[in-house]
Scaffold this motif. Structure first.
Motif, mmCIF file in Angstrom:
data_model
loop_
_atom_site.group_PDB
_atom_site.id
_atom_site.type_symbol
_atom_site.label_atom_id
_atom_site.label_comp_id
_atom_site.label_asym_id
_atom_site.label_seq_id
_atom_site.Cartn_x
_atom_site.Cartn_y
_atom_site.Cartn_z
ATOM 1 N N GLU A 1 0.847 -1.201 -0.307
ATOM 2 C CA GLU A 1 -0.026 0.018 0.001
ATOM 3 C C GLU A 1 0.812 1.191 -0.082
ATOM 4 N N SER A 2 2.210 1.157 -0.241
ATOM 5 C CA SER A 2 3.151 2.222 -0.205
ATOM 6 C C SER A 2 3.064 3.002 -1.481
ATOM 7 N N PHE A 3 3.815 4.070 -1.644
ATOM 8 C CA PHE A 3 4.110 4.821 -2.977
ATOM 9 C C PHE A 3 5.119 4.234 -3.686
ATOM 10 N N HIS A 4 5.816 3.092 -3.041
ATOM 11 C CA HIS A 4 6.899 2.628 -4.005
ATOM 12 C C HIS A 4 6.449 2.159 -5.269
ATOM 13 N N ALA A 5 7.334 1.944 -6.239
ATOM 14 C CA ALA A 5 7.195 1.672 -7.623
ATOM 15 C C ALA A 5 6.464 0.294 -7.526
ATOM 16 N N PRO A 6 5.548 -0.157 -8.153
ATOM 17 C CA PRO A 6 5.050 -1.711 -8.241
ATOM 18 C C PRO A 6 6.455 -2.410 -9.074
ATOM 19 N N ALA A 7 6.517 -3.732 -8.680
ATOM 20 C CA ALA A 7 7.506 -4.509 -9.410
ATOM 21 C C ALA A 7 7.030 -5.982 -9.354
ATOM 22 N N GLU A 8 6.815 -6.560 -10.540
ATOM 23 C CA GLU A 8 6.234 -7.654 -10.541
ATOM 24 C C GLU A 8 7.190 -8.984 -10.371
ATOM 25 N N PRO A 9 6.765 -9.884 -9.682
ATOM 26 C CA PRO A 9 7.469 -11.248 -9.927
ATOM 27 C C PRO A 9 7.303 -11.884 -10.978
ATOM 28 N N ASP A 10 8.118 -12.900 -11.267
ATOM 29 C CA ASP A 10 8.174 -13.735 -12.569
ATOM 30 C C ASP A 10 6.783 -14.642 -12.237
ATOM 31 N N ALA A 11 6.765 -15.007 -11.219
ATOM 32 C CA ALA A 11 5.662 -16.171 -10.897
ATOM 33 C C ALA A 11 5.253 -15.930 -9.381
ATOM 34 N N VAL A 12 3.914 -16.459 -9.137
ATOM 35 C CA VAL A 12 3.441 -16.475 -7.895
ATOM 36 C C VAL A 12 3.202 -17.848 -7.530
ATOM 37 N N ALA A 13 3.556 -18.388 -6.396
ATOM 38 C CA ALA A 13 3.334 -19.779 -5.562
ATOM 39 C C ALA A 13 2.260 -19.704 -4.394
ATOM 40 N N PHE A 14 1.321 -20.029 -4.534
ATOM 41 C CA PHE A 14 0.130 -20.329 -3.558
ATOM 42 C C PHE A 14 0.474 -21.469 -2.737
ATOM 43 N N VAL A 15 1.155 -21.359 -1.619
ATOM 44 C CA VAL A 15 1.758 -22.544 -0.767
ATOM 45 C C VAL A 15 0.657 -22.847 0.291
ATOM 46 N N ARG A 16 0.849 -24.136 0.795
ATOM 47 C CA ARG A 16 -0.260 -24.740 1.659
ATOM 48 C C ARG A 16 0.376 -25.146 2.842
ATOM 49 N N SER A 17 1.585 -25.351 3.031
ATOM 50 C CA SER A 17 2.122 -26.032 4.342
ATOM 51 C C SER A 17 3.848 -25.692 4.113
ATOM 52 N N THR A 18 4.297 -25.779 5.456
ATOM 53 C CA THR A 18 5.809 -25.411 5.765
ATOM 54 C C THR A 18 6.604 -26.216 4.668
ATOM 55 N N SER A 19 6.191 -27.694 4.613
ATOM 56 C CA SER A 19 7.134 -28.453 3.678
ATOM 57 C C SER A 19 7.127 -28.223 2.614
ATOM 58 N N GLU A 20 6.017 -27.648 2.017
ATOM 59 C CA GLU A 20 6.078 -27.154 0.600
ATOM 60 C C GLU A 20 6.805 -25.737 0.347
ATOM 61 N N VAL A 21 6.616 -24.950 1.414
ATOM 62 C CA VAL A 21 7.590 -23.835 1.208
ATOM 63 C C VAL A 21 9.101 -24.133 1.076
ATOM 64 N N SER A 22 9.354 -25.268 1.938
ATOM 65 C CA SER A 22 10.808 -25.697 1.981
ATOM 66 C C SER A 22 11.144 -26.214 0.449
ATOM 67 N N GLU A 23 10.104 -27.024 -0.101
ATOM 68 C CA GLU A 23 10.694 -27.519 -1.394
ATOM 69 C C GLU A 23 10.568 -26.363 -2.452
ATOM 70 N N VAL A 24 9.885 -25.488 -2.263
ATOM 71 C CA VAL A 24 9.909 -24.131 -3.169
ATOM 72 C C VAL A 24 10.810 -23.442 -2.928
ATOM 73 N N VAL A 25 11.570 -23.209 -1.809
ATOM 74 C CA VAL A 25 12.824 -22.446 -1.688
ATOM 75 C C VAL A 25 13.928 -23.255 -2.230
ATOM 76 N N ARG A 26 14.089 -24.606 -2.070
ATOM 77 C CA ARG A 26 14.867 -25.467 -2.384
ATOM 78 C C ARG A 26 15.216 -25.233 -4.071
ATOM 79 N N ILE A 27 13.823 -25.399 -4.680
ATOM 80 C CA ILE A 27 14.042 -25.270 -6.197
ATOM 81 C C ILE A 27 14.240 -23.710 -6.512
ATOM 82 N N CYS A 28 13.995 -22.686 -5.725
ATOM 83 C CA CYS A 28 14.555 -21.513 -6.274
ATOM 84 C C CYS A 28 16.203 -21.255 -5.883
#
Lengths: 458, 458
Positions: free
Chosen positions: B34-61
């Motif tokens: 909600e700030s005045f900072h310029a928008p900056a888009e990510p290349d993709a968005v991951a809708f994660v469901r669990s901590t272990s999924e976040v772990s796998e996502v981060v490993r891939i990244c």
């Protein structure tokens, strides 16, 4: 043992003159705290006077790969000041200046060697006070380093909450200020909290900005005996859940009461007791005391007695603060082996009662005392360290106690710290966390010269 | 722009299916807060469901050197979620489970996507509540990441005090629990506090154990108008110094009151106001309100009005919480440029009055609102970001304001965080501290993939 670090010691002597000491008596005095851990002498002791001097001292030590072990009052419980790898003990006792006090901001800045009682004496006429009170008159630097607390933590928090900012000398001699004087900040990583509780392993805490509190309009203390430990503990749990903002709520079991009676010439009945304190306005303190008296009575409390008399109150809390000394005095030539678990309060009764059962199997008397409003309690046996069987029995007891606390979602140390003795338990409690701690230690002290061998093993 | 991170995105799609999105609309939605900072888009968005999924996502990244930017509700004020270096936005909104609540221990464990209102709705019938309340209905993960606070911090603390422990996914995918569930602990370095306020730059906060509080027996709110800003601020300072445990004590200047009146259909007089709240027993709340009313009257307060009516009270605080939206609504197509300094309370009147003088030179209306019990206040201009002269004037004002606060021993941010916009100010505030922060960042995220470019520049 051949002299070590001779070049470093020469340089330190050139810097500090006779404030660099290598005499046996001085080294012995800096070899241990009040715990049962084996003494370990430093090769030399530096009596430093300023932050910039600490910086120079640390730079010399780093050049010569000499360990640096900060020393406050030597009153801690986990062997944190014992120089287990030799090196330089950095005695902070000459850094005892109160640098500034702001009654308006309710904060102050002190050098690390100032003790908690010295600070409160200084504040006496200003309407503000510093609440954190471990048993000993510890230095504020040492208290910050061990994340100390005491009897007031249930209301006022621990050193985690009390410290607003620090000036720290890092392993390479850099002087780092960790925070502004603002009460609240979202300015980057919380370096203040990283150093609070780091036990000298990340840097030497030299100056501390502390949050103070207004002296309440009214203070009253109370004592209540209970037929059972369970009744006492349940009274505490119900009091906290009611939201009564207790200033102090301390449990002493009947063995602890016996030790207190002998050491402090008191005559409490040989039963579990709660010692309590209420802070607030006159009307509000009375309301709090009535609420707690009712809860205590429902839980088998007898003779809930309260007093607003300052002398009676001081005597009560001095007796409580002297508990470790009272426990030690139960036997000749004994050393205190203090346990320090802390569990979620829903498990406190269960944990204390199982521990009391366990104590029945032990060969020596073991008082239980606790800052029970926080879920934190100590078993404080007076140990004959020359008796190997006794030491082994107490160590096995300690192991069972910590396993019990960890299984209940608790911690192996509520306020004493890890020091030498609890490194394995820290790994059991936070296995993945310890790996992160090691990464931080390696980044900030790559040669592991800052109080090496304490908290974590690299 | 050519597609980037295509291999990583393929692997993420294999893991997450249609919970991995690259559609323009989804990326745009994750490009800014909600700030005045310029928008900056990510290349993709991951809708994660669990901590272990976040772990796998981060490993891939990590394998593909793709930045990881955690995203809660996108309601923060310093551009922390804007994907300034592209990469993967990790949207936590599906991780919205309340995992456990213990009324006895007054704590709960939640997934990071749970919002503060969701939690309080869940707790409604259990006699406990979660006090921290930034203006927006933010996610608790985002609040922990930014060390958020709000109107209750003067009594209940900030996220620093509210978080008992975290489960974090580190840059290499490790899952780390930072603490036990004990209320108090001296077990090693304070990893919990290290991650609270780290703004996603050290790891992804996935689960949070929070301290809760008993719902007070009585709550009453009050409003008081003052002839002068000075009188309002001095009332606050005297109230805090008296030790009155205010639950809320908020300042709104006459410009802010005007914005509130228009946005929330209220009719407060066009004067500086304090909005207050008292928590406690019935008798004690009354005593507190009387004490504060007397202090306010001495300082030129008029018509100190208090109410125990729940609806009136809710309307009052909703109006206060909507202040940023009210300020934005003062102009068409405006963005909020929120300042966030916090100073020692002894300097608060001076700092606010000098800032009010400075505002008189500005081309646009600039409301002042503040959590003044903490010394923290915001100037909240509604900015036309297409008007370069206006932006430059506000930025210059912001610079002067922060310099003023730092000179008074304050901080550039009381609760919003550093994000993109305040990195230079963080260096000005804690020059040696920032170097330590960089060492920690490098140790824990050597490739700088975790929300890169925020808080510090490596």
């Amino acid at each position: 043992m051949a002299p070590r670090f001779t070049l470093a010691i020469e340089e330190l002597q050139a810097l500090l003159g006779d404030r660099l000491q290598t005499a046996a008596g001085v080294r012995q005095h800096h070899a241990q705290d009040e715990s049962f851990h084996a003494p370990a002498e430093p090769d030399a002791v530096a009596f430093v006077r300023s932050t910039s001097e600490v910086s120079e001292v640390v730079r010399i030590c780093r050049r010569h790969h000499m360990p640096v072990v900060p020393f406050g009052t030597g009153t801690a419980m986990e062997g944190g000041v014992n120089a287990t790898q030799g090196g330089l003990s950095v005695d902070m006792s000459l850094m005892n200046k109160i640098l500034s006090v702001s009654a308006q901001d309710m904060d102050c800045t002190v050098q690390a060697g100032v003790t908690r009682k010295q600070l409160n004496d200084h504040l006496r006429d200003q309407g503000i006070f510093f609440p954190i009170d471990p048993g000993a008159d510890a230095s504020l630097g040492g208290m910050a380093a061990t994340r100390a607390s005491g009897t007031n933590a249930v209301r006022y928090g621990t050193m985690r909450e009390a410290v607003l900012g620090l000036t720290v000398v890092m392993a390479d001699g850099r002087i780092v200020k960790t925070a502004s004087r603002a009460r609240k900040s979202a300015a980057g990583y919380d370096l203040t909290r990283l150093f609070v509780g780091s036990e000298g392993t990340l840097g030497v805490i030299c100056e501390i900005t502390l949050r103070l509190h207004p002296v309440p309009e009214a203070i009253s203390a109370a004592v209540c005996a209970f037929d059972s430990l369970e009744g006492a503990v349940n009274s505490v749990i119900e009091t906290i859940q009611m939201g009564v903002p207790m200033a102090r709520i301390e449990l002493l079991d009947s063995v602890a009461i016996d030790a207190v009676n002998r050491f402090s010439n008191t005559d409490y009945p040989a039963l579990p007791h709660l010692f309590l304190e209420f802070h607030g306005t006159h009307a509000w303190v009375e309301e709090q005391a009535e609420t707690v008296a009712a809860l205590a009575t429902e839980n088998g409390g007898r003779n809930f007695q309260w007093t607003a008399n300052t002398e009676e109150r001081s005597a009560l809390w001095q007796a409580r603060h002297d508990l470790a000394y009272a426990a030690r005095a139960m036997r000749d030539n004994a050393k205190i082996f203090s346990t320090d678990v802390c569990v979620p309060i829903s498990r406190l009764a269960e944990c204390i009662l199982a521990t009391a059962d366990d104590i029945k199997t032990m060969p020596i008397p073991m008082p239980i005392v606790g800052h029970v409003g926080d879920g934190n309690f100590h078993v404080v046996p007076a140990l004959d360290t020359s008796n190997a069987a006794e030491v082994a029995a107490v160590e096995a007891f300690h192991h069972r106690l910590i396993e019990r606390a960890l299984q209940m979602g608790g911690t192996c140390t509520g306020e004493h710290g890890i020091g030498q003795g609890k490194k394995d338990y820290l790994e059991a409690e936070l296995p993945a966390g310890v790996e992160v701690m090691k990464q931080i230690k390696q980044a900030l002290d790559p040669e592991s010269l800052m109080n090496p061998g304490k908290v974590i093993t690299l």
